[in-house]
Design a protein around this motif. Structure first.
Motif, PDB file in Angstrom:
ATOM      1  N   VAL A   2       0.931  -1.291  -0.199  1.00  5.93           N
ATOM      2  CA  VAL A   2       0.042  -0.076  -0.148  1.00  5.93           C
ATOM      3  C   VAL A   2       0.831   1.260  -0.115  1.00  5.93           C
ATOM      4  O   VAL A   2       1.849   1.356   0.629  1.00  5.93           O
ATOM      5  CB  VAL A   2      -0.912  -0.009   1.257  1.00  5.93           C
ATOM      6  CG1 VAL A   2      -1.574   1.269   1.384  1.00  5.93           C
ATOM      7  CG2 VAL A   2      -1.792  -1.310   1.066  1.00  5.93           C
ATOM      8  N   ARG A  30      -7.256  -4.517   1.313  1.00  2.69           N
ATOM      9  CA  ARG A  30      -6.554  -5.166   2.470  1.00  2.69           C
ATOM     10  C   ARG A  30      -6.490  -4.010   3.504  1.00  2.69           C
ATOM     11  O   ARG A  30      -6.042  -4.547   4.633  1.00  2.69           O
ATOM     12  CB  ARG A  30      -5.129  -5.907   2.341  1.00  2.69           C
ATOM     13  CG  ARG A  30      -5.214  -6.887   0.950  1.00  2.69           C
ATOM     14  CD  ARG A  30      -3.804  -7.252   0.701  1.00  2.69           C
ATOM     15  NE  ARG A  30      -3.898  -8.391  -0.165  1.00  2.69           N
ATOM     16  CZ  ARG A  30      -2.713  -8.985  -0.403  1.00  2.69           C
ATOM     17  NH1 ARG A  30      -1.608  -8.843   0.189  1.00  2.69           N
ATOM     18  NH2 ARG A  30      -2.662  -9.873  -1.459  1.00  2.69           N
ATOM     19  N   ILE A  31      -6.953  -2.838   3.504  1.00  8.29           N
ATOM     20  CA  ILE A  31      -6.723  -1.844   4.727  1.00  8.29           C
ATOM     21  C   ILE A  31      -7.735  -2.185   5.569  1.00  8.29           C
ATOM     22  O   ILE A  31      -8.958  -2.274   5.320  1.00  8.29           O
ATOM     23  CB  ILE A  31      -6.722  -0.360   3.878  1.00  8.29           C
ATOM     24  CG1 ILE A  31      -5.716   0.011   3.105  1.00  8.29           C
ATOM     25  CG2 ILE A  31      -6.869   0.604   5.177  1.00  8.29           C
ATOM     26  CD1 ILE A  31      -5.729   1.258   2.334  1.00  8.29           C
ATOM     27  N   SER A  75     -10.335   5.663  -1.846  1.00  2.00           N
ATOM     28  CA  SER A  75      -9.291   5.261  -0.970  1.00  2.00           C
ATOM     29  C   SER A  75      -8.860   6.271  -0.366  1.00  2.00           C
ATOM     30  O   SER A  75      -7.319   6.193  -0.352  1.00  2.00           O
ATOM     31  CB  SER A  75      -8.512   4.322  -1.737  1.00  2.00           C
ATOM     32  OG  SER A  75      -9.341   3.423  -2.456  1.00  2.00           O
ATOM     33  N   TYR A  98      -2.613  -2.595   7.044  1.00  2.00           N
ATOM     34  CA  TYR A  98      -3.277  -3.506   6.187  1.00  2.00           C
ATOM     35  C   TYR A  98      -2.834  -5.187   6.437  1.00  2.00           C
ATOM     36  O   TYR A  98      -1.844  -5.287   7.067  1.00  2.00           O
ATOM     37  CB  TYR A  98      -3.141  -3.061   4.868  1.00  2.00           C
ATOM     38  CG  TYR A  98      -1.451  -2.978   4.321  1.00  2.00           C
ATOM     39  CD1 TYR A  98      -0.744  -2.092   4.630  1.00  2.00           C
ATOM     40  CD2 TYR A  98      -1.003  -4.063   3.490  1.00  2.00           C
ATOM     41  CE1 TYR A  98       0.666  -2.113   4.348  1.00  2.00           C
ATOM     42  CE2 TYR A  98       0.277  -4.017   3.263  1.00  2.00           C
ATOM     43  CZ  TYR A  98       1.059  -3.049   3.472  1.00  2.00           C
ATOM     44  OH  TYR A  98       2.469  -2.904   3.280  1.00  2.00           O
ATOM     45  N   LYS A  99      -3.618  -5.835   5.882  1.00  2.00           N
ATOM     46  CA  LYS A  99      -3.273  -7.481   6.009  1.00  2.00           C
ATOM     47  C   LYS A  99      -2.337  -7.733   4.996  1.00  2.00           C
ATOM     48  O   LYS A  99      -2.336  -7.859   3.747  1.00  2.00           O
ATOM     49  CB  LYS A  99      -4.841  -8.038   5.578  1.00  2.00           C
ATOM     50  CG  LYS A  99      -5.753  -7.700   6.785  1.00  2.00           C
ATOM     51  CD  LYS A  99      -6.963  -8.715   6.387  1.00  2.00           C
ATOM     52  CE  LYS A  99      -8.051  -8.271   7.524  1.00  2.00           C
ATOM     53  NZ  LYS A  99      -9.411  -9.030   6.997  1.00  2.00           N
TER      54      LYS A  99
END
Length: 117
Positions: A2, A30-31, A75, A98-99
């Motif tokens: 990211v 993924r955030i 975003s 994030y993941k």
């Protein structure tokens, strides 16, 4: 990955307002959370405001003056800062968690906010 790009900031008189913006790109789906931190000269970086799943939280010193919001379509995360005080002077950093390999964290480049008294 990211990436974050900040905009806004600048010089304002006490009592004035500023709006910070932070645009995310990359693995935005993924955030988990986004937020704003600040670091004043000689001080540690501190969390100012964070928004997780739509729920905001703030450090006590900015409650009632700052508002964090997130635009999922763009975003982006914003920090509306009202009734600014000299003690709000700092470099403000956008942050996203994030993941990835568990939870990873990424920072924006920082933007200077200076409040003159």
């Amino acid at each position: 990955q990211v990436q974050l790009v900040e905009s806004g900031g600048g010089l304002v008189q006490a009592g004035g307002s500023l709006r910070l913006s932070c645009a995310a790109s990359g693995f935005i789906d993924r955030i988990v959370s986004m937020g704003w931190y600040r670091q004043a000269p000689g001080k540690q970086r501190e969390l100012v405001a964070q928004i997780t799943g739509g729920t905001p939280n703030y450090v006590d010193s900015v409650k009632g003056r700052f508002t964090i919001s997130r635009d999922n379509a763009k975003s982006a995360v914003y920090l509306q800062m009202n009734t600014l005080k000299a003690e709000d002077t700092a470099v403000y950093y956008c942050n996203a968690r994030y993941k990835a390999y568990g939870i990873s964290s990424v920072w924006g480049q920082g933007t200077q906010v200076t409040v003159s008294s």
